[in-house]
Design an enzyme around this catalytic site. Sequence first.
Site: not given
Length: 247
Positions: A105, A108, A183
């Site tokens: 995360e 990201h 991803e």
Amino acid sequence: MIIAAVFGFGGSFISLFMSKWVAKKSTGAVVIEQPRNETEHWLVSTVTQQAKKAGIAVPEVAIYDSPEMNAFATGPSKNNSLVAVSTGLLHNMSQDQAEAVLAHEVSHIANGDMVTLTLIQGVVNTFVIFFAKVLAGIVDNFLNSDEEESGGSWTYFIFDMIFQILFGILASVVVAYFSRKREFAADKGAADLVGAHKMRSALERLKHNHESQLEGSMMAFGIASGKSVADFFASHPPLDERIKALS
């Protein structure tokens, strides 16, 4: 085209700027203001260390109640973001696996994925609106000839809606494609932060996950996603492909 761009990008950027607030409200995520136990201390400390290593401002860290093993990142920028983890993840993953999920995360955020996908969504929205109206006008002119003013008849509005639906489906395929690419990049970023073996272990554990309840941008930036009717509509690649890419 200008009008299409205003509406196409407008909605995307409004969603981006409201993303943290919407995520907290929709999932019931509670931000850890002052850690109350060992788990919360570990979460905040881990995210802080990873954020500094990734070169971004420390995100807000939150927990939301859900049986699924999942987490998501959201926020309008690298320096104004949120990382939230589910209670299911905390209860069912080892610390190493949870650390890898947090790193995914944080990656990201560090990769600017929220802004990147917002721009992509804005571009495809613009073309959806523009081409739908152009083609609706052509069909309207063909069907009505000189009977009614171009662009003002009921056939124009009907075909405008039809074309927007059709092009919207195609646009979702484009956005999903870029989401899957992000991803793989986030998995690699997590591997760089905490080690590929931890990331692979976390992905293996997700094979035994509950169905994801996240929606929209939260699903796109989660560690796991719901099942899709077809791979090209999926926001996440298959877990086996992600594991193989880390080998």
